[in-house]
Write a protein that holds these residues in place. Structure first.
Motif, PDB file in Angstrom:
ATOM      1  N   PHE A   1     -21.872   8.040  -8.323  1.00 20.40           N
ATOM      2  CA  PHE A   1     -22.179   6.741  -7.716  1.00 20.40           C
ATOM      3  C   PHE A   1     -20.920   5.954  -7.342  1.00 20.40           C
ATOM      4  N   ALA A   2     -19.766   6.588  -7.452  1.00 20.50           N
ATOM      5  CA  ALA A   2     -18.513   5.894  -7.149  1.00 20.50           C
ATOM      6  C   ALA A   2     -18.320   5.774  -5.640  1.00 20.50           C
ATOM      7  N   LEU A   3     -17.602   4.717  -5.230  1.00 21.30           N
ATOM      8  CA  LEU A   3     -17.374   4.431  -3.820  1.00 21.30           C
ATOM      9  C   LEU A   3     -15.968   4.852  -3.397  1.00 21.30           C
ATOM     10  N   PRO A   4     -15.761   5.082  -2.077  1.00 18.60           N
ATOM     11  CA  PRO A   4     -14.420   5.387  -1.577  1.00 18.60           C
ATOM     12  C   PRO A   4     -13.597   4.119  -1.389  1.00 18.60           C
ATOM     13  N   SER A   5     -12.571   4.225  -0.562  1.00 17.93           N
ATOM     14  CA  SER A   5     -11.665   3.108  -0.242  1.00 17.93           C
ATOM     15  C   SER A   5     -11.035   2.548  -1.515  1.00 17.93           C
ATOM     16  N   GLN A   6     -11.080   1.225  -1.720  1.00 19.40           N
ATOM     17  CA  GLN A   6     -10.340   0.627  -2.826  1.00 19.40           C
ATOM     18  C   GLN A   6     -10.865   1.029  -4.199  1.00 19.40           C
TER      19      GLN A   6
ATOM     20  N   PHE B   1      -2.895   6.083  -9.180  1.00 18.42           N
ATOM     21  CA  PHE B   1      -1.689   6.090  -8.359  1.00 18.42           C
ATOM     22  C   PHE B   1      -2.129   5.553  -7.004  1.00 18.42           C
ATOM     23  N   ASP B   2      -2.020   4.240  -6.865  1.00 17.77           N
ATOM     24  CA  ASP B   2      -2.698   3.525  -5.783  1.00 17.77           C
ATOM     25  C   ASP B   2      -1.730   3.192  -4.660  1.00 17.77           C
ATOM     26  N   THR B   3      -2.175   3.397  -3.420  1.00 17.20           N
ATOM     27  CA  THR B   3      -1.319   3.187  -2.251  1.00 17.20           C
ATOM     28  C   THR B   3      -1.817   2.066  -1.357  1.00 17.20           C
ATOM     29  N   ILE B   4      -2.801   1.305  -1.826  1.00 18.78           N
ATOM     30  CA  ILE B   4      -3.296   0.146  -1.091  1.00 18.78           C
ATOM     31  C   ILE B   4      -3.329  -1.050  -2.046  1.00 18.78           C
ATOM     32  N   GLN B   5      -2.836  -2.179  -1.595  1.00 17.56           N
ATOM     33  CA  GLN B   5      -2.865  -3.383  -2.418  1.00 17.56           C
ATOM     34  C   GLN B   5      -4.213  -4.083  -2.259  1.00 17.56           C
ATOM     35  N   SER B   6      -4.991  -4.140  -3.337  1.00 19.15           N
ATOM     36  CA  SER B   6      -6.287  -4.816  -3.338  1.00 19.15           C
ATOM     37  C   SER B   6      -6.180  -6.052  -4.212  1.00 19.15           C
ATOM     38  N   SER B   7      -6.179  -7.216  -3.593  1.00 20.19           N
ATOM     39  CA  SER B   7      -6.003  -8.455  -4.349  1.00 20.19           C
ATOM     40  C   SER B   7      -7.160  -8.703  -5.313  1.00 20.19           C
ATOM     41  N   GLU B   8      -8.345  -8.181  -4.983  1.00 23.69           N
ATOM     42  CA  GLU B   8      -9.498  -8.403  -5.864  1.00 23.69           C
ATOM     43  C   GLU B   8      -9.318  -7.721  -7.216  1.00 23.69           C
ATOM     44  N   PHE B   9      -8.429  -6.713  -7.299  1.00 24.69           N
ATOM     45  CA  PHE B   9      -8.167  -6.023  -8.556  1.00 24.69           C
ATOM     46  C   PHE B   9      -6.807  -6.405  -9.149  1.00 24.69           C
ATOM     47  N   GLY B  10      -6.128  -7.369  -8.541  1.00 27.83           N
ATOM     48  CA  GLY B  10      -4.847  -7.819  -9.067  1.00 27.83           C
ATOM     49  C   GLY B  10      -3.698  -6.862  -8.820  1.00 27.83           C
ATOM     50  N   ASP B  11      -3.774  -6.050  -7.767  1.00 32.61           N
ATOM     51  CA  ASP B  11      -2.698  -5.098  -7.481  1.00 32.61           C
ATOM     52  C   ASP B  11      -1.433  -5.846  -7.058  1.00 32.61           C
ATOM     53  N   PRO B  12      -0.264  -5.443  -7.586  1.00 33.05           N
ATOM     54  CA  PRO B  12       0.978  -6.150  -7.233  1.00 33.05           C
ATOM     55  C   PRO B  12       1.542  -5.731  -5.884  1.00 33.05           C
ATOM     56  N   ASN B  13       1.256  -4.494  -5.448  1.00 30.48           N
ATOM     57  CA  ASN B  13       1.796  -3.985  -4.188  1.00 30.48           C
ATOM     58  C   ASN B  13       0.989  -2.756  -3.780  1.00 30.48           C
ATOM     59  N   ASP B  14       1.452  -2.073  -2.744  1.00 31.12           N
ATOM     60  CA  ASP B  14       0.743  -0.890  -2.251  1.00 31.12           C
ATOM     61  C   ASP B  14       1.412   0.410  -2.690  1.00 31.12           C
TER      62      ASP B  14
ATOM     63  N   GLY C   1     -12.533  -0.029 -15.535  1.00 30.55           N
ATOM     64  CA  GLY C   1     -12.499  -0.817 -14.313  1.00 30.55           C
ATOM     65  C   GLY C   1     -11.163  -0.676 -13.608  1.00 30.55           C
ATOM     66  N   LEU C   2     -11.083  -1.228 -12.398  1.00 34.80           N
ATOM     67  CA  LEU C   2      -9.902  -1.067 -11.559  1.00 34.80           C
ATOM     68  C   LEU C   2      -8.890  -2.199 -11.703  1.00 34.80           C
ATOM     69  N   ARG C   3      -9.178  -3.188 -12.527  1.00 33.84           N
ATOM     70  CA  ARG C   3      -8.157  -4.188 -12.862  1.00 33.84           C
ATOM     71  C   ARG C   3      -7.345  -3.609 -14.019  1.00 33.84           C
ATOM     72  N   SER C   4      -6.194  -3.064 -13.697  1.00 34.71           N
ATOM     73  CA  SER C   4      -5.429  -2.260 -14.651  1.00 34.71           C
ATOM     74  C   SER C   4      -5.025  -3.055 -15.887  1.00 34.71           C
ATOM     75  N   ALA C   5      -5.089  -2.371 -17.052  1.00 32.57           N
ATOM     76  CA  ALA C   5      -4.651  -2.980 -18.300  1.00 32.57           C
ATOM     77  C   ALA C   5      -3.143  -3.191 -18.291  1.00 32.57           C
ATOM     78  N   ASN C   6      -2.424  -2.274 -17.654  1.00 33.84           N
ATOM     79  CA  ASN C   6      -0.987  -2.428 -17.466  1.00 33.84           C
ATOM     80  C   ASN C   6      -0.601  -1.578 -16.268  1.00 33.84           C
TER      81      ASN C   6
END
Length: 503
Positions: free
Chosen positions: A82-87, A109-122, A131-136
């Motif tokens: 049931f997982a989705l693609p993209s972010q 190992f993420d190559t897109i910055q998603s502000s909804e998950f608190g990503d610092p960069n791409d 969840g996708l809001r990383s613990a560290n």
């Protein structure tokens, strides 16, 4: 690879490479070891120490931009159906992201910055728990022997090594990276202390997840080892399968076939070419000022947009309004479907600020906003490039006796989407964005009939807590708030008024 279960678009190449994704849009690819791994001696026991090592690479058709990343994952089931693609990287979906009942541990190992998950960069590495809001997390890279940090580009098309270690006594999770053919650094890239016993079940499945988005990319795993209660076996790097050659062959074929022909008709070709270039230069002439160099990566060439829309043919016209005409197109290099809006703009006054505003809006990432990919500028007009929404605008389903209508469940879904987009613009983005033209024709529906707010042609930015600087009335009559008409000042409240009219 007989013990590997392949799901989604994942395949194995003839030379033994695990290829999680291919050149398709918004798809997921999973590869899991088919047998469950026992992480606990009893259901309520403690998670044992475990270790894994693998080599991966990401190839994107656009060297500076990738279609989302790859993740090592420990999951309770053989796959993530049931997982989705993209972010969402094929790990979660909009409803279960962050739920404690997921029982999922992953390293992304993420190559897109998603502000909804608190990503610092791409270009980052993160430890994800349910969840996708990383613990560290950390920018991708490694610490060398001199204890100096070295960056690694996840989309460099080069193979990279990764080690993930969990210690059951200290509950420490270490993620370490290094270039291919390098020893494991002494200092890990990312560390986090968390007892995984409440997270992982007694028996779990281990594997990899990846996803594509709007940019074509391929994700490879060249080698992998895993062990519970011990260090993962070292990979014999010299025996790992090599990545495919990514250099295009079209140029070499051109020189092999085309050059002899050109040499035979050199004089005629030069004359013809001179006339041809002169005509095309005038046809595709653009305006480019010195201040636009800082926006280079957000600017499209008019020639590219002209070919994408097949010369802005009437048959590809999606709609028109007071601020321009919108055409459907397919970018020739990436094959991405786009909507190109041609806006008349005769005055140069304020153009720099307007383009800066467009670029700033283009950095916004929200599931209920139509992504603004970039712009192009010619004499007398501005072209804005958006993601294409296959189901068109909402007004098609509401007015003039439509052939297809939306049921109440679909309408509520669209309403929630537009409300979520407005809340993001007003409260969650780094600056307050006042849309100024919320109406049915500016709500676009994607392939799943999600409502996406588009057309930022009238949008204006202002800082949080500050009054908007615009004082002239702009928008659509019938959707304008009385105080907006009276004072000429647009606020978040005038957007909410227009949203009420839309309801």
């Amino acid at each position: 690879l007989t013990d590997i279960s392949l799901q989604g678009i994942a395949t194995v190449t003839p030379n033994g490479l695990l290829k999680l994704t291919n050149a398709t849009f918004r798809k997921t690819g999973h590869a899991f070891y088919t047998k469950p791994i026992r992480f606990k001696d009893s259901p309520n026991g403690n998670v044992s120490s475990f270790s894994t090592s693998f080599v991966f690479a990401i190839h994107s058709q656009i060297p500076t931009l990738s279609g989302h990343g790859i993740a090592f994952v420990v999951a309770p089931t053989l796959g993530l159906p049931f997982a989705l693609p993209s972010q969402y990287i094929g790990l979660f979906n909009i409803s279960n992201n962050g739920n404690d009942t997921n029982h999922v541990f992953a390293v992304e190992f993420d190559t897109i910055q998603s502000s909804e998950f608190g990503d610092p960069n791409d270009n980052h590495v993160g430890i994800d728990i349910n969840g996708l809001r990383s613990a560290n997390l950390s920018t991708a890279g490694y610490w060398d022997e001199k204890d100096e940090f070295r960056n690694l580009s996840l989309i460099s098309r080069k193979r990279m090594q990764v080690w993930v270690d969990y210690d059951s006594r200290s509950h420490r999770i270490d993620v370490t990276m290094a270039p291919f053919d390098s020893d494991k650094p002494r200092k890990p890239l990312v560390s986090y202390v968390r007892d995984l016993s409440p997270i992982l079940l007694q028996d779990m499945y281990v594997g990899f997840s990846s996803a594509t988005g709007s940019v074509l990319s391929e994700h490879f795993v060249a080698g992998w080892s895993f062990r519970v209660n011990g260090e993962a076996p070292m990979l014999t790097l010299s025996k790992l399968p090599k990545l495919p050659r990514f250099e295009p062959k079209r140029i070499s074929d051109f020189y092999k076939i085309g050059m002899p022909l050109i040499s035979l008709f050199l004089i005629f070709s030069i004359i013809f070419l001179a006339f041809y270039i002169a005509r095309r230069k005038k046809k595709f002439e653009e305006e480019l000022d010195d201040w636009e160099t800082e926006f280079g990566k957000n600017r499209f060439r008019f020639k590219e947009l002209y070919h994408a829309t097949k010369g802005f043919k009437e048959k590809d016209l999606l709609g028109s309004g007071g601020f321009g005409r919108v055409y459907r197109g397919i970018l020739p290099t990436t094959k991405i479907e786009v909507a190109v809006k041609r806006v008349s703009h005769d005055s140069k006054q304020g153009m720099k600020e307007f383009v800066a505003e467009i670029v700033s809006i283009g950095r916004m990432s929200h599931r209920n906003l139509v992504p603004l990919l970039g712009y192009c500028r010619r004499r007398g007009e501005l072209l804005l490039v958006y993601d294409y929404m296959p189901n068109g605008s909402l007004d098609r389903y509401l007015y003039n006796n439509p052939e297809v209508t939306l049921d109440w469940k679909q309408r509520f879904k669209v309403i929630k989407g537009v409300a979520s987009a407005l809340f993001y613009l007003h409260e969650e983005w780094e600056q307050v964005v006042i849309h100024r033209d919320v109406k049915a024709s500016n709500v676009l529906l994607d392939g799943e009939l999600n409502g996406r707010l588009g057309d930022f042609g009238l949008a204006r930015l202002c800082g949080h807590g500050l009054d908007p600087l615009t004082t002239h009335v702009a928008g659509t009559w019938g959707y304008l708030a009385p105080d907006h008409i009276r004072t000429g000042k647009a606020t978040t409240g005038t957007d909410v008024f227009a949203f009420g009219v839309l309801l």
